[in-house]
Every structure is written in C-alpha cells, then in structure tokens.
Design an enzyme around this catalytic site. Sequence first.
Site, PDB file in Angstrom:
ATOM      1  N   PRO A  28      -9.058   1.880  -7.999  1.00 33.99           N
ATOM      2  CA  PRO A  28      -8.534   2.556  -8.860  1.00 33.99           C
ATOM      3  C   PRO A  28      -8.654   0.703 -10.694  1.00 33.99           C
ATOM      4  CG  PRO A  28      -7.021   2.416  -7.584  1.00 33.99           C
ATOM      5  CD  PRO A  28      -8.502   2.137  -6.885  1.00 33.99           C
ATOM      6  N   CYS A  29      -9.373   0.498 -11.033  1.00 33.35           N
ATOM      7  CA  CYS A  29      -8.830  -0.180 -11.956  1.00 33.35           C
ATOM      8  C   CYS A  29      -8.071   0.050 -13.079  1.00 33.35           C
ATOM      9  CB  CYS A  29     -10.625  -1.421 -12.527  1.00 33.35           C
ATOM     10  SG  CYS A  29     -11.694  -0.712 -13.051  1.00 33.35           S
TER      11      CYS A  29
END
Length: 190
Positions: free
Chosen positions: A146-147
């Site tokens: 989850p950047c």
Amino acid sequence: MGKKPGMQDVPAAYASCTYESPVGTLTLAAGEDGLKGLWLEGQKYFAGTLDAPMEEGANAHLDAACAWLDAYFEGEDPSLDSLTLAPIGSEFQKVVWQLLCEIPLGQTRTYGEVAHDAAARMGKKAMSAQATGGAVGHNPISIIIPCHRVVGAHGSLTGYAGGISRKLELLEHEGVDCSGFFVPAKSTAP
C-alpha cells in the site's frame, strides 16, 4: 555455458491477467515464485521491474491476488498471509516495501517516518526521505503493497505513480479522513 553462482533463472514470460476495479483496470503479473506486479492503467513505471515479458495466462498467485482484491474492494481488510509477494528490486527497496505492508488499513505514514523505520531496520543512523520516496514510487505491486498510504509532511499528497485522484480514492475507500491532505503546487505525481 553454466549459470553464474547466485543468478536466478529468468522465466520466458510471466503469467498476467487484468482485473476491473473501482479505480480502473489493473494488470497483474506473477511467476512461479509469487506475485511480481500489480499496476494501475497508465501508471508510471508500468511493468518497469520485470525481467521478462508478460503473457496472459493462469497462475495460482494471480488467482490469490484477484481474490484478495475482491475482498479489499468489498470493504474487507484481507490478510497478506494469503499471498506470496515476489517483487523484483534492490535490498533497500524490498525493506521499504515490507514497511509499507506493515501500515494498517485506514492509516497513513509520512515519507520521513518510513525513512526512519527503514534506517532502523537496516541498522543505519539515518535514511533520506527522498531515497525512500523513490523506493515507494517504484513499488511494483500497487494497492496490495500500500504505497498509497504514504503522504508527504504536513499532509501533502506527492509521489503517487498511479495518480493523485486514485490515491485519494483508495484512501477514502479505506476510511481515511482526507480533509487535511492537499496537493502541493509542485507535485511529483500526475
């Protein structure tokens, strides 16, 4: 001619598929050792880490990733334990990507916080937030790693290879209060 010690076999091609999501068409790629990539349509660095081409095909890692995405977009918090992630990158990038996986659903971290944690994990005194931002931006497995949960200092939305509007959509989907976020005048993201 033999293979050099430490060299891994490169597949002729990675199996790939597309997934229709609320944030657009996603392309996934996997090898025998796990999921190699997940990119949003038009994403910067699309398939940039792959060392072989993609060919549409079946793969158990693709099936598991699509099931994970189904649960995620239905509002669940699916566990990464059901997936085998095998992104291609440097040791530093892999440390940063692992740290991203540890950011809980519905929460965010700053690039500086991730840099601090990366330095600690690698036994260094400090780590540049800019270098960390580069590793975050080159994450080849969007959404699952989850950047989008990483924001700039003081709530600035910078550096999302999938686009700021998609970053906001994903954060809102996760229940993050986005009212304090803003797009800086000089943004590094589309």
